[in-house]
Structure formats: structure tokens, C-alpha cells
Design a protein around this motif. Sequence first.
Motif, PDB file in Angstrom:
ATOM      1  N   GLN A  47       0.816  -1.205   0.000  1.00  0.00           N
ATOM      2  CA  GLN A  47       0.000   0.000   0.000  1.00  0.00           C
ATOM      3  C   GLN A  47       0.846   1.250   0.000  1.00  0.00           C
ATOM      4  O   GLN A  47       0.494   2.241  -0.638  1.00  0.00           O
ATOM      5  N   MET A  48       1.975   1.188   0.685  1.00  0.00           N
ATOM      6  CA  MET A  48       2.738   2.407   0.864  1.00  0.00           C
ATOM      7  C   MET A  48       3.785   2.635  -0.208  1.00  0.00           C
ATOM      8  O   MET A  48       4.110   3.767  -0.533  1.00  0.00           O
ATOM      9  N   MET A  49       4.348   1.579  -0.743  1.00  0.00           N
ATOM     10  CA  MET A  49       5.471   1.789  -1.649  1.00  0.00           C
ATOM     11  C   MET A  49       5.072   1.724  -3.108  1.00  0.00           C
ATOM     12  O   MET A  49       5.917   1.890  -3.978  1.00  0.00           O
ATOM     13  N   SER A  50       3.805   1.495  -3.411  1.00  0.00           N
ATOM     14  CA  SER A  50       3.441   1.359  -4.811  1.00  0.00           C
ATOM     15  C   SER A  50       3.479   2.690  -5.543  1.00  0.00           C
ATOM     16  O   SER A  50       3.557   2.728  -6.762  1.00  0.00           O
TER      17      SER A  50
ATOM     18  N   GLY B  88      12.730   5.399  -5.530  1.00  0.00           N
ATOM     19  CA  GLY B  88      12.107   5.564  -4.227  1.00  0.00           C
ATOM     20  C   GLY B  88      11.895   4.249  -3.518  1.00  0.00           C
ATOM     21  O   GLY B  88      11.885   4.178  -2.298  1.00  0.00           O
ATOM     22  N   GLN B  89      11.728   3.181  -4.285  1.00  0.00           N
ATOM     23  CA  GLN B  89      11.448   1.895  -3.657  1.00  0.00           C
ATOM     24  C   GLN B  89      12.671   1.301  -2.991  1.00  0.00           C
ATOM     25  O   GLN B  89      12.560   0.324  -2.263  1.00  0.00           O
TER      26      GLN B  89
ATOM     27  N   MET C 199      13.781   0.782   4.901  1.00  0.00           N
ATOM     28  CA  MET C 199      13.836   1.831   5.918  1.00  0.00           C
ATOM     29  C   MET C 199      12.439   2.194   6.399  1.00  0.00           C
ATOM     30  O   MET C 199      12.172   2.249   7.598  1.00  0.00           O
ATOM     31  N   LEU C 200      11.539   2.412   5.440  1.00  0.00           N
ATOM     32  CA  LEU C 200      10.211   2.866   5.836  1.00  0.00           C
ATOM     33  C   LEU C 200       9.417   1.772   6.546  1.00  0.00           C
ATOM     34  O   LEU C 200       8.671   2.048   7.485  1.00  0.00           O
ATOM     35  N   MET C 201       9.583   0.531   6.107  1.00  0.00           N
ATOM     36  CA  MET C 201       8.849  -0.546   6.755  1.00  0.00           C
ATOM     37  C   MET C 201       9.348  -0.777   8.167  1.00  0.00           C
ATOM     38  O   MET C 201       8.559  -0.965   9.107  1.00  0.00           O
TER      39      MET C 201
ATOM     40  N   THR D 237       5.346   7.607   8.848  1.00  0.00           N
ATOM     41  CA  THR D 237       5.958   6.948   7.701  1.00  0.00           C
ATOM     42  C   THR D 237       5.402   7.487   6.400  1.00  0.00           C
ATOM     43  O   THR D 237       6.118   7.656   5.421  1.00  0.00           O
ATOM     44  N   LEU D 238       4.115   7.773   6.386  1.00  0.00           N
ATOM     45  CA  LEU D 238       3.510   8.275   5.162  1.00  0.00           C
ATOM     46  C   LEU D 238       4.113   9.603   4.762  1.00  0.00           C
ATOM     47  O   LEU D 238       4.396   9.848   3.587  1.00  0.00           O
ATOM     48  N   LEU D 239       4.309  10.480   5.744  1.00  0.00           N
ATOM     49  CA  LEU D 239       4.862  11.788   5.424  1.00  0.00           C
ATOM     50  C   LEU D 239       6.287  11.665   4.909  1.00  0.00           C
ATOM     51  O   LEU D 239       6.658  12.332   3.943  1.00  0.00           O
TER      52      LEU D 239
END
Lengths: 226, 260
Positions: A56-59, A65-66, A71-73, A215-217
Amino acid sequence: MNENLFTSFITPVILGLPLVTLIVLFPSLLFPTSNRLVSNRFVTLQQWMLQLVSKQMMSIHNSKGQTWTLMLMSLILFIGSTNLLGLLPHSFTPTTQLSMNLGMAIPLWAGAVITGLRNKTKASLAHFLPQGTPTPLIPMLVIIETISLFIQPMALAVRLTANITAGHLLIHLIGGATLALMSISTTTALITFTILILLTILEFAVAMIQAYVFTLLVSLYLHDNT
Amino acid sequence: AAAAAPSLKNAALLRPGVLQATRIFHTGQPNLAPVPPLPEHGGKVRFGLLPEEFFQFLYPKTGVTGPYVLGTGLILRLLSKEIYAITPETFSVISTIGFLVYIVKKHGASVGEFADKLNEQKIAQLEEVKQASIKQIQDAIDMEKSQQALVQKRHYLFDVQRNNIAMALEVTYREQLHRVYREVKNRLDYHISVQNYDASEGTRAHDKLGGEACGAEHLCTAGEGNSRQVHCRSKAARKEGSSSASYVNTSIPIKTARNS
């Protein structure tokens, strides 16, 4: 036990040794790795959840960016688990400390911005001026956009700290109110206790939401800059 | 692990394949120490904390209510001596733990089933691939078998073809034979008509054609290679017969080599 309202926010130290290190490292024990195809229920559920969140977040990101996925997870897992563990009684929440949140927010924000400035200088500088602004407003708008850029890491850190700290304080206060009201009028105490239960539910939600928002920001800043 | 690898492999600090070699798949025990296998279900507990064995331990001396009385006494002692003091935190404890227990009791089983379903789906997907592969190979085997069965029946086709060719050859042979017969008959008819003409007209015309009759005899005996025997009438016999009887007395026995 607890002298005043803020004792639960003191960094735990035992005999001069920082216990806080162990507390910060503890959530990693709750996410076991398994090399099996079919693991136990705990690991299966965690893997499923992680897959859902990462999809959901990295698509929205491109391939550059991927590379930030790991890091983000780990960020969202860390913040979520520390917030949720902090809701247990007599526990210490590391994310209530502004120092830690600043330590998370500033490097991540700076990394995203510097990546953008290095690789797409013109495009990232163009973010300072929104499209379609009337010409006389341009200088003021550039100043405003610069300020808003530099406030981003502060906002990230303070948002997380304030939310979690405020939640803990509220729980403590309303618990205190219930205790005080018990001897005066039991019914009011029961009402207050109901409020406390609702607040607890809210806090569980807030814990997870704050992790998500943080994380979203960061991922949004990343998206702007890759 | 990679001990048997020679030369270049041993040169590096960490030999290639060492890290992967420690991850041995299903060849031996999962742990290095001799741990016994884990039981499928954990030990039974009451209230999520106290093992059943504790209640069984106290049962002979204090009966069923023993452990509960012990627990109540302990809690009351903690509270009355303020070893555990009631603070605002107590209420947050009650609400938090109560909320968690409620959630687990309500949705615990369904979450467990969901996890089992996830695993099952994973395995079913792989199983499907395996089954599809097996089915494909099975279909190929069946088709091969049916093809082989068809091949067994091919000799019928060849027999029919062989018979057709034999018949065609036979027909051609008979056609040619018939043509030869007609030609010979033609010649002989010519000679007979010549004879008749001589008989009616006189001997002078007959002497002229005598040489050609001998030539016809040579033609008839030329076909002996194929064992066709055509007996021509001799000159003398021809002179004796009349015109009408000459057709009947011409005998051409024909033998065919293939059907003999």
C-alpha cells in the motif's frame, strides 16, 4: 508509587545504567524471522501484515524511491510497536521523548531533501513555487515555502511526541479523576471509567495511526524528491 | 561446509558458499543441540497465567477451592498492606487489560483461522502447480499410448494399399494381354481372309502372300519369354479349313504367371 504526573516519562535508569537501551531494542524481539514456507501463526500474520503495508505504501514510488522500502517498513514497525507497548501499564514509551523523535525525523527528512537536491536540482527547487501564483506574490511565497520546508522535520518529531505524550497524560488524569470520584459518588466514577475505556480504545488507534502518519509523510517527502 | 572445494575457493576471507551452506535444507535436525521436538499444543492454563498442574498439585490437600482461596488471600494482602497501591494507573490497567482480554476472547479464534487459511492458500497454490504439471505429463502419456495403439493398426492400411496395387497391376496386365490377343486375332483374321480370297480368286495371289504368313508365325512365337503360348495353325492346316470354321479352330491357350 508515582509521585507526580510526569514520572512515567522519565528515562528509566537502573543503578546508573541506562535501561532505556533495552527498552528501545525490545520490540525487535517481537518480530521473529522464519525461513520456512509455512511458519507458525504469529509469523504468518506478521508477514501478511507487512506485505499489505508495504504494497500500500510503496506502490506510489518509482524504482529509485522503492530502495527506501526497508527503511520505511522498519520505521512503521518500530513506531507502531513502541507506541502499542507503551500502552501497557507501568511501561515506558521511547517515542514520548522528543530527543528520539527528532533523531528519527531529521535524518530521514534531510536524506529525502538532499537526494532531491542532488539528483533533480531544478525540479526539487521548483517545489518552492506552487503553480499558478500571481507574479507579485512570488517573493513572499518563496519565503513561506522555504519556512514550510524547514519546519517539516520539526513537525514530524513534535507531532509524534505530542500525540503520544498527550494520550498517556490523559489516561493518567482520567484514571486519577476516577479514583478521586470513587469516594465521592460511585456513579460519576463509573461514567468516568467508561470515558477511560473509550480513551484507551482511542489510544490504541492513535498509536497505530501515528506510526502510519509518520511513515507516510516521510514517503511523501521522498516521492517529491525522487 | 565447503571443505572439499579446491584452490580459488579457499583463498578468500570468507569462502563463497559458507553462509549458504549453513542453511541446510531438511538434511538433519533444525537445531544444532539435541532439543526434543515441540509439542503441538502448549500446556493448559487457567486465567491465562496459572498452569493446570498447580491446581492439580493443590487438589489432594485443599480440594477445588484451594487455589482460589489462596489467590484471593494474596490479592487482599497486597491491597490491604498497600504493597500494591491503588493509583490512577490502576484504572488505566483495568481498562487496558480489560480491553485486550475482550478483543482476544472475541476475535482470537477467527484470527487464528485466518492465519491458517493464509498458509493453506500458499500450499494450495504450489500444490496446484504440481498437479497441473502431473496432469500435463499424464495427458502426454495417454496421447502417446493412443498413438502407439493407432500405429499397431497400420498394417491394415498397408494390406489394403498392397491389394489395390496388385489389382491395378493385374488389370493392366490383363488389358495388355487382351490387346495382344486382339492384335494376333487381327493378323490371323487377315490371313484367313487372304486365304478365302485365294480360294475364291485363284492360287497366284496366294503364292505372293506366302512369305508374309511365315512372318506372322514368327510374331506368334516371340512371346514365349512370358510363357504365353500361342499356337498358330500351320500352313497346311490353314489350307484345309474353310472361311467360316477358321474362327472356331483358332486356339490360343493363355496362361498368366502371377495367378499360377
